[in-house]
Scaffold this active site. Sequence first.
Site, PDB file in Angstrom:
ATOM      1  N   GLY A 156       0.712  -1.131   0.137  1.00  0.00           N
ATOM      2  CA  GLY A 156       0.071  -0.028   0.043  1.00  0.00           C
ATOM      3  C   GLY A 156       1.030   1.207   0.122  1.00  0.00           C
ATOM      4  N   GLY A 187       2.470   4.612   1.688  1.00  0.00           N
ATOM      5  CA  GLY A 187       2.626   5.037   3.173  1.00  0.00           C
ATOM      6  C   GLY A 187       4.115   4.980   3.471  1.00  0.00           C
ATOM      7  N   GLY A 188       4.564   5.744   4.473  1.00  0.00           N
ATOM      8  CA  GLY A 188       5.999   5.519   4.677  1.00  0.00           C
ATOM      9  C   GLY A 188       6.266   4.159   5.256  1.00  0.00           C
ATOM     10  N   ILE A 189       5.611   3.425   5.869  1.00  0.00           N
ATOM     11  CA  ILE A 189       6.004   2.122   6.259  1.00  0.00           C
ATOM     12  C   ILE A 189       6.147   1.143   5.136  1.00  0.00           C
ATOM     13  CG2 ILE A 189       5.484   0.234   7.595  1.00  0.00           C
ATOM     14  CD1 ILE A 189       4.156   1.936   9.731  1.00  0.00           C
ATOM     15  N   GLU A 240      -3.057  -3.533  -5.229  1.00  0.00           N
ATOM     16  CA  GLU A 240      -4.088  -2.707  -5.435  1.00  0.00           C
ATOM     17  C   GLU A 240      -3.565  -1.365  -6.153  1.00  0.00           C
ATOM     18  OE1 GLU A 240      -6.987  -2.053  -2.197  1.00  0.00           O
ATOM     19  OE2 GLU A 240      -6.039  -0.183  -1.910  1.00  0.00           O
ATOM     20  N   GLY A 298      -8.871  -1.739   0.652  1.00  0.00           N
ATOM     21  CA  GLY A 298      -8.626  -3.083   0.306  1.00  0.00           C
ATOM     22  C   GLY A 298      -7.695  -3.945   1.373  1.00  0.00           C
ATOM     23  N   LYS A 334       1.188  10.429  19.030  1.00  0.00           N
ATOM     24  CA  LYS A 334       1.226  11.605  19.703  1.00  0.00           C
ATOM     25  C   LYS A 334       2.510  11.820  20.402  1.00  0.00           C
ATOM     26  CE  LYS A 334      -3.452  12.819  19.538  1.00  0.00           C
ATOM     27  NZ  LYS A 334      -4.800  13.257  20.294  1.00  0.00           N
TER      28      LYS A 334
END
Length: 431
Positions: A215, A217-219, A238, A336, A361
């Site tokens: 997917g 994103g950073g990870i 996807e 997904g 946070k």
Amino acid sequence: MSVQSMYQSKRMSAADAVQFVRNGDTIVVPTGAAEPPALLHALSDARHKLHGVVVSQILPLRKYAYIDPETVENVRHSAYFFGGATRPGGQEGWVDYVPAYFSELPMLIRRNMTPADVVFAIVSPMDEYGYFSLSLGPDYTMAAVEKARAVVLEVNPNVPFANGNCHIHISQVAALTESNDPLFEVGLPKIGPVQEAIGAHVAEMIPDGATLQIGYGGIPDAVVMQLTNKHNLGVHTEMVGDGIMTLVEAGVIDNSRKNVNRGKMLATFALGSKKLYDFINRNPSIEMHPVDTTNDPFLAGQNDNLHCINATMQIDFLGQCGSETLGPKPYSGTGGQADFVRAANRSNGGKAFIVLPSTAKDDTISRIVPTLTPGTHVTTSKNDINYVVTEYGVAQLRGKTAKQRCEALIAIAHPNFRAELREQAKKLNLL
């Protein structure tokens, strides 16, 4: 009539094309970069003359003027998945939301369970046979093309012509307009030490010859950056982004060990840079298909060693993942994630990874919790969860007892919260 004559007869301004929308219509718009900005700006300009129109879409990338609480009786957005442009409206209640697995959206459209009266989409220029390529997002939109009363296209020379089940013939089109603006581009996310550590844990568990779903994103991109020493990887995903393209360029991805569509990458939408979009253009090694092909757990799971990496925001002691809301407040959507977790679980040798930083946070909140925050929507269920990864390690949960799951998750929580989590687990009779 020749295809060129048909093209010219249907060519008009965006403002004129929008007149194919009737009061009460639902307009289906593809995911992300496949949204047609000229048509949606024209719809925004015309919205005061319309009533009861709905725009259904996953992940809008631009804040169009129609996304407006003052004119929701004219044109209202209905999200399959929230993005930055629609999240405030979703949290305030004037943007609607349709809960659904991404893989099932085409079925919902075909069975008239969710409407599709008009399609707005950005496409490649027409080829000599009269076909346009909906290369950036065939997703659920190809199903909507089958059902819609009017298909309205924005033709842009910057859109690649992709292979796969993503083609629309001029005979299916009611109207088209032309634009040449640059496509929406998204760069690689920023990767910090936490993301890098999580990526290292996941990358270590991905063998040569695995098929990947990764997917945005950073990870996930941190995982990709640590796969450059692997061999013979495949892609059945996807979203295709720049991270996957860099692995192709490095010779890591050749799709040679896939069981299904061997030799080819499959995706349902593209989101990245101009370089990525150019890479897709008439490239025989990648095909763009509707989401009920890419995300169907049965089809995707036919690939051996399917390794799927998806992120969540919170996970409880049983392994329930809250990936789409902050408590009851909507943040994204089902998407997904569950599709690919189930696909990897079906796959011979597959692994489904759910990744998350241990805290939020500035380390003041643990993302591993005894129970999900009240109102949180469960995205991946306790029965589907398998591998959970934080910067502190990997917890394998599938087939484990509630007590074993609790112990494994506390072991990968942030050290500052482990004692507190143990006390809470004792109160729940889990330790």
